[in-house]
Design a protein around this motif. Structure first.
Motif, short mmCIF file in Angstrom:
data_model
loop_
_atom_site.label_atom_id
_atom_site.label_comp_id
_atom_site.label_asym_id
_atom_site.label_seq_id
_atom_site.Cartn_x
_atom_site.Cartn_y
_atom_site.Cartn_z
N SER A 1 56.35 45.07 34.70
CA SER A 1 56.75 45.78 33.29
C SER A 1 57.07 47.01 33.56
O SER A 1 56.86 47.83 34.37
CB SER A 1 55.49 45.68 32.45
N ALA A 2 57.64 47.31 32.21
CA ALA A 2 58.43 48.84 32.13
C ALA A 2 57.05 50.02 32.32
O ALA A 2 57.14 50.90 32.85
CB ALA A 2 59.04 48.88 30.75
N VAL B 1 66.87 44.04 31.24
CA VAL B 1 67.89 43.65 32.24
C VAL B 1 67.11 43.34 33.70
O VAL B 1 67.61 42.39 34.22
CB VAL B 1 68.82 44.92 32.74
N PRO B 2 65.99 43.70 34.38
CA PRO B 2 65.45 45.07 34.21
C PRO B 2 66.10 46.10 35.20
O PRO B 2 66.40 45.43 36.32
CB PRO B 2 64.19 44.97 34.69
N GLU B 3 66.63 47.06 34.61
CA GLU B 3 67.17 48.18 35.41
C GLU B 3 66.70 49.79 35.30
O GLU B 3 66.36 49.80 33.80
CB GLU B 3 68.59 48.03 35.78
N ALA C 1 59.46 47.96 42.47
CA ALA C 1 58.89 47.23 41.53
C ALA C 1 59.60 46.29 41.14
O ALA C 1 59.63 45.59 39.92
CB ALA C 1 58.83 48.35 40.05
N GLY C 2 60.81 45.75 41.66
CA GLY C 2 61.55 44.76 41.54
C GLY C 2 62.85 44.87 40.71
O GLY C 2 63.30 44.06 39.74
N TRP C 3 63.06 46.13 40.35
CA TRP C 3 64.13 46.85 39.23
C TRP C 3 65.57 47.07 39.94
O TRP C 3 65.13 47.49 41.18
CB TRP C 3 63.50 47.85 38.36
#
Length: 170
Positions: A21-22, A85-87, A158-160
């Protein structure tokens, strides 16, 4: 990786890493702070971003380090966390730094660049080796990757995606 990604420094996480998560990513990035690192990461609201990372050049405890490094540019990285997006969209900004006064202090100039490249400073000491020949040994090293790499690596872990932004807004 496409040409534009190479130009902007965009990196994607390894396949199979589920994005956190963010809030988790934000906490991980803020967790990079510490008294022994030459940068500080904090809230970026005043700079139009979610987070901002910058050199500690204004802090008295770090003045000697940055003066000794012969640093010529101060760097700030503004980051926007795009959860959909996550980015992480990152803009690197740079100012010219000069040393003034006695004892020397660092002062930033009005010169400003965006999307600046890497800043590297090295100092070598020349001395005669056992053979009698002059030998150069590195006595000091400073690299702006000390700021960029931990931010980018934490984002990727973190997978971003870490997306460098050169043109446009965050």
């Amino acid at each position: 990786m496409g040409f534009l990604d190479m130009l902007t420094g965009t990196r994607r996480p390894e396949a199979g890493i589920a994005p956190r998560s963010a809030e988790e990513l934000r906490a991980a990035l803020l967790g990079l702070n510490g008294p022994d690192v030459p940068y500080v990461i904090g809230d970026g609201a005043a700079h139009g971003a979610d987070l901002v990372a910058q050199w500690r050049i204004a802090e008295p405890a770090w003045q000697t380090f940055f003066i000794g490094s012969q640093l010529t540019h101060a760097i700030r990285i503004r980051m926007r966390l795009a959860e959909d997006v996550p980015e992480v969209r990152a803009v690197e900004e740079s100012w010219e730094v000069t040393r003034v006064g006695n004892p020397p202090r660092l002062r930033t100039s009005a010169e400003y660049t965006r999307g600046a490249g890497r800043t590297v400073s090295r100092r070598y000491t020349l001395q005669r080796g056992e053979s009698g020949r002059l030998e150069a040994t590195e006595s000091f090293s400073f690299d702006s990757a000390q700021l960029t790499d931990p931010l980018r690596n934490t984002t990727l872990e973190a997978g971003w995606t870490w997306r460098g932004v050169i043109f446009g807004r965050l």
